[in-house]
Design an enzyme around this catalytic site. Sequence first.
Site, short mmCIF file in Angstrom:
data_model
loop_
_atom_site.label_atom_id
_atom_site.label_comp_id
_atom_site.label_asym_id
_atom_site.label_seq_id
_atom_site.Cartn_x
_atom_site.Cartn_y
_atom_site.Cartn_z
N ASN A 77 -5.91 12.05 0.15
CA ASN A 77 -4.95 11.29 0.97
C ASN A 77 -5.75 10.53 2.02
OD1 ASN A 77 -2.16 10.60 1.58
ND2 ASN A 77 -2.46 11.73 3.48
N LYS A 78 -5.06 9.73 2.78
CA LYS A 78 -5.70 8.85 3.77
C LYS A 78 -6.75 9.59 4.60
CE LYS A 78 -5.37 5.36 4.27
NZ LYS A 78 -6.40 4.46 3.64
N ASP A 118 -2.33 10.74 -2.45
CA ASP A 118 -2.68 9.66 -3.38
C ASP A 118 -3.04 10.20 -4.76
OD1 ASP A 118 -3.27 8.41 -0.57
OD2 ASP A 118 -2.98 6.78 -2.03
N ARG A 147 -7.22 -0.66 -7.24
CA ARG A 147 -7.64 0.38 -6.29
C ARG A 147 -7.84 1.66 -7.11
NH1 ARG A 147 -4.35 1.19 -0.82
NH2 ARG A 147 -6.35 1.99 -0.07
N ARG A 191 0.86 -1.19 0.00
CA ARG A 191 0.00 0.00 0.00
C ARG A 191 0.89 1.23 0.00
NH1 ARG A 191 2.22 1.99 3.70
NH2 ARG A 191 0.69 3.66 3.60
N GLY A 192 0.23 2.39 -0.15
CA GLY A 192 0.99 3.62 -0.34
C GLY A 192 1.07 3.86 -1.85
N ALA A 193 0.73 5.07 -2.28
CA ALA A 193 0.56 5.33 -3.71
C ALA A 193 1.77 4.93 -4.57
CB ALA A 193 0.20 6.81 -3.91
N GLN A 237 -2.28 2.46 9.82
CA GLN A 237 -0.98 2.55 9.12
C GLN A 237 0.02 3.39 9.91
OE1 GLN A 237 -3.98 2.84 7.69
NE2 GLN A 237 -3.98 2.25 5.55
O1 MRU Z 1 -4.69 3.04 1.98
P1 MRU Z 1 -3.22 3.32 1.93
O2 MRU Z 1 -2.46 2.81 3.11
O3 MRU Z 1 -2.61 2.87 0.61
O4 MRU Z 1 -3.12 4.91 1.96
C1 MRU Z 1 -1.85 5.49 1.87
C2 MRU Z 1 -1.86 6.97 1.96
O5 MRU Z 1 -2.88 7.59 2.03
C3 MRU Z 1 -0.52 7.65 1.85
O6 MRU Z 1 -0.51 8.84 2.59
C4 MRU Z 1 -0.25 7.99 0.37
O7 MRU Z 1 -0.46 6.88 -0.45
C5 MRU Z 1 1.12 8.49 0.17
S1 MRU Z 1 2.36 7.22 0.41
C6 MRU Z 1 3.87 7.97 0.05
#
Ligand code: MRU
Length: 352
Positions: free
Chosen positions: A250-251, A240, A94, A51-53, A199
């Site tokens: 973002n999250k 994201d 996703r 996970r993470g963009a 996270q």
């Molecule tokens: O659902 P996730 O854990 O993939 O969400 C991640 C985030 O929102 C991060 O802040 C974003 O992807 C940036 S990661 C460098």
Amino acid sequence: MGTTRTFRSAVEWRGDHLELIDQTLLPSEEEVREVRSVADAVDAIARLVVRGAPAIGVCGAFGVALGVREARPADLEAALRALEASAVRLESARPTAVNLGWAVHRVAAAARTARSAEEVFERALGEARAIQEEDRESCRAIGENGRRELAAAGALLTHCNTGRLATAGWGTALGVVYAKAEAGDPVEVFVSETRPLLQGARLTAWELLDAGIPATLVTDGMSAALMASGRVQAVIVGCDRVARNGDTANKIGTFTHAIVARAHGIPFYVAGPLSSFDPDAASGDRIVVEERPPEEVLQIRGVPVAAPIPVWNPAFDVTPAGYVTAFITDRGVLRPPFELSITGALAKAGRS
Ligand code: MRU
């Protein structure tokens, strides 16, 4: 808690398959998952094993190459069919992080002009490797740009996980923290736990502990009290998908921190590579926010923590551009008016 002795990178190509550290199990277990097919990659992305963009972009990129090989194409046409079909499946794993579609399209475009089935695979793999390497470099640049921008801010609040687990390098918002620490600048981090999947509590806390960087965990709802206490000098989060006008997905919970920061006169920074910016989204209204299963809110690791009532579980929120002080990117710090600075940076990178 285990150490990171075995931890190399969130996404690693191992000769003929991908290896992912299973982020659903951290910090209590450090398990590596093998990804050998498109279905494996889609499953890993959808379940947040990775996970993470930027990291899901890298996984999706390698996934396209895996899809070509998996099809055992007899000729060029079959290889190209497998290429396009894999790209479509991976892109939809996703919906919110633009890095996934960006990376998958980039791999497909690079492989489309191949002249043999073998070359389709080789080109796809080569492009995936290039995306991974570029993301590593982007993280470095973001870290350095952020270190300079935030030279006077030693105490930072961050949300979710934006570090080594979320990228191919040392991270985006957390990359700034690592850059400060590497330079010997004073830095301490307040980590918001990031409900529902934690996270922050599970992943960011694990990373910062491993790096020996002072960090304090707070629940998401504590950020107003924390900022009112005067202990935070800046908020820094990842992204994201950033629209052309600066609206930022973002999250979930990011928008709350932005509002609280504004109420206390604390700067709110968004860190991310240009691959997290979407030239096709004029504003946040165009961003699709993923909704995830109610169990993620009703349970923690399978243990019920709520009475079984209906749940709304958006995985992201969209912070309006007006709350963002600046974007710390791999191409410099982008300041208001964002419409101009973002479209300018995208055009310079050939992405308008
Ligand atoms: O659902 P996730 O854990 O993939 O969400 C991640 C985030 O929102 C991060 O802040 C974003 O992807 C940036 S990661 C460098």
